[in-house]
Design a protein around this motif. Sequence first.
Motif, PDB file in Angstrom:
ATOM      1  N   UNK A  85       0.925  -1.085   0.113  1.00  0.00           N
ATOM      2  CA  UNK A  85      -0.178  -0.081   0.037  1.00  0.00           C
ATOM      3  C   UNK A  85       1.092   1.152  -0.098  1.00  0.00           C
ATOM      4  N   UNK A  86       0.339   2.446  -0.215  1.00  0.00           N
ATOM      5  CA  UNK A  86       0.879   3.596  -0.205  1.00  0.00           C
ATOM      6  C   UNK A  86       1.138   4.080   1.106  1.00  0.00           C
ATOM      7  N   UNK A  87       2.050   4.833   1.352  1.00  0.00           N
ATOM      8  CA  UNK A  87       2.590   5.446   2.853  1.00  0.00           C
ATOM      9  C   UNK A  87       1.773   6.714   2.830  1.00  0.00           C
ATOM     10  N   UNK A  88       0.555   6.354   3.774  1.00  0.00           N
ATOM     11  CA  UNK A  88      -0.263   7.490   4.209  1.00  0.00           C
ATOM     12  C   UNK A  88       0.214   8.547   4.948  1.00  0.00           C
ATOM     13  N   UNK A  89       1.369   8.341   5.343  1.00  0.00           N
ATOM     14  CA  UNK A  89       2.012   9.397   6.332  1.00  0.00           C
ATOM     15  C   UNK A  89       2.639  10.511   5.398  1.00  0.00           C
ATOM     16  N   UNK A  90       3.487   9.987   4.267  1.00  0.00           N
ATOM     17  CA  UNK A  90       4.376  11.148   3.293  1.00  0.00           C
ATOM     18  C   UNK A  90       3.529  11.289   2.060  1.00  0.00           C
ATOM     19  N   UNK A  91       2.851  10.564   1.521  1.00  0.00           N
ATOM     20  CA  UNK A  91       2.192  10.626   0.441  1.00  0.00           C
ATOM     21  C   UNK A  91       3.016   9.972  -0.728  1.00  0.00           C
ATOM     22  N   UNK A  92       4.145   9.509  -0.470  1.00  0.00           N
ATOM     23  CA  UNK A  92       5.004   8.519  -1.613  1.00  0.00           C
ATOM     24  C   UNK A  92       5.589   7.414  -0.831  1.00  0.00           C
ATOM     25  N   UNK A  93       6.375   6.888  -1.415  1.00  0.00           N
ATOM     26  CA  UNK A  93       6.649   5.409  -1.030  1.00  0.00           C
ATOM     27  C   UNK A  93       5.839   4.326  -0.794  1.00  0.00           C
ATOM     28  N   UNK A  94       6.153   3.250  -0.574  1.00  0.00           N
ATOM     29  CA  UNK A  94       5.031   2.058  -0.192  1.00  0.00           C
ATOM     30  C   UNK A  94       5.356   1.359   0.996  1.00  0.00           C
ATOM     31  N   UNK A  95       4.494   0.618   1.435  1.00  0.00           N
ATOM     32  CA  UNK A  95       4.474  -0.325   2.714  1.00  0.00           C
ATOM     33  C   UNK A  95       4.094  -1.534   2.373  1.00  0.00           C
ATOM     34  N   UNK A  96       4.396  -2.443   3.105  1.00  0.00           N
ATOM     35  CA  UNK A  96       4.027  -3.897   2.873  1.00  0.00           C
ATOM     36  C   UNK A  96       3.155  -4.269   4.000  1.00  0.00           C
TER      37      UNK A  96
END
Length: 418
Positions: free
Chosen positions: A350-361
Amino acid sequence: MHPRRPDGFDGLGYRGGARDEQAVGGAFPARPFGSASDPTHWVTSPPDIPGSRNLHWADRSPPYGAPGPSTPLDGPEQPCPGGGGGGGAPGRSSEQLNRFAGFGIGLASLFTENVLAHPCIVLRRQCQVNYHARHYHLTPFTVINIMYSFNKTQGPKALWKGMGSTFIVQGVTLGAEGIISEFTPLPREISHKWNPKQIGEHLLLKSLTYMVAMPFYSASLIETVQSEIIRDNTGILECIREGIGRVIGLGVPHSKRLLPLLSLIFPTVLHGVLHYIISSVIQKFVLLILKRKTYSSHLAETTSPVQSMLDAYFPELIANFAASLCSDVILYPLETVLHRLHIQGTRTIIDNTDLGYEVLPINTQYEGMRDCINTIRQEEGVLGFYKGFGAVIIQYTLHAAVLQITKIIYSTLLQNSV
């Protein structure tokens, strides 16, 4: 009157239904459209609103008293005394405008609910399943900011992903409910003279429908939260393929943390049935209040012809809006738990909802519904159940604004035609 489509299936991303044009058992005898109408036969759902949903029991509207020239059913036909001659043209023109405007109102509501508000659903689900998140996005201001970041880094497609799969889930649910009701004695609607047995059978039908649609809902959920950065170009029917693969356990990469479908039946059915019950009760209550208000205005003879026509269309839309809002707010914590259980072990990024970029598993290891609730409360606090709640505020604010705008347009068109 039967609803045009089955009742709200918000727990599985579903809203929709079907309508029978004739009453069951001849309860409503056929009569010409322009004939004098018995006020006890008034119905709550105009036939030209495709976006409305009857979540309430199939009963009749409260009587409005003796029909007069200001009633919606008889009003358009008043310029045509005797039912002949050229004097019927203005009445027919007004009736055509009335039907066209009603269709436009329902279409605008349906478009807002399923298309325009989809970015809010995407972000809301991403925040719910993101146990890493430090920012909970409880207000609409932070939600708008993160939406802008996603749109800037990934394009508008990132906010409308998975929309096709939500319609597929609606279709699967609609078909499943129709097929089950046809081949079983379970009632699809609750009659006016209901009893506990009939309600139990009706809720059983809803539960079986949610169970059938559950694997396809899981696939749709993955499509709406999967990041566009690592997303492959999948077809519109990918939701069906992955749903079937989830059932038979083939063709879809999953980890050992994936919960079996049997473990997901209880939370899925619980959320769906509670959402249906709350929506039904709230809608019936709001409709009762609005009808009493309209009835009082008719008795006082203070209602204009334009307002009478508005009263034929907007009460049900307002009741649907209030029912969906209340049920979504009340069941939001349970929905958060449900989404985390469905997404676990699916190897979703999913997208990193803290930064608005990067991804997280997604690497959760919940053992079930109770363990998920306890873990969220201990590690993220009570507010952890409300991650992404700001998106709900934006979604229903947008929906209310569209309803108000369409009402203004409708009133203007009617005033110009009178």
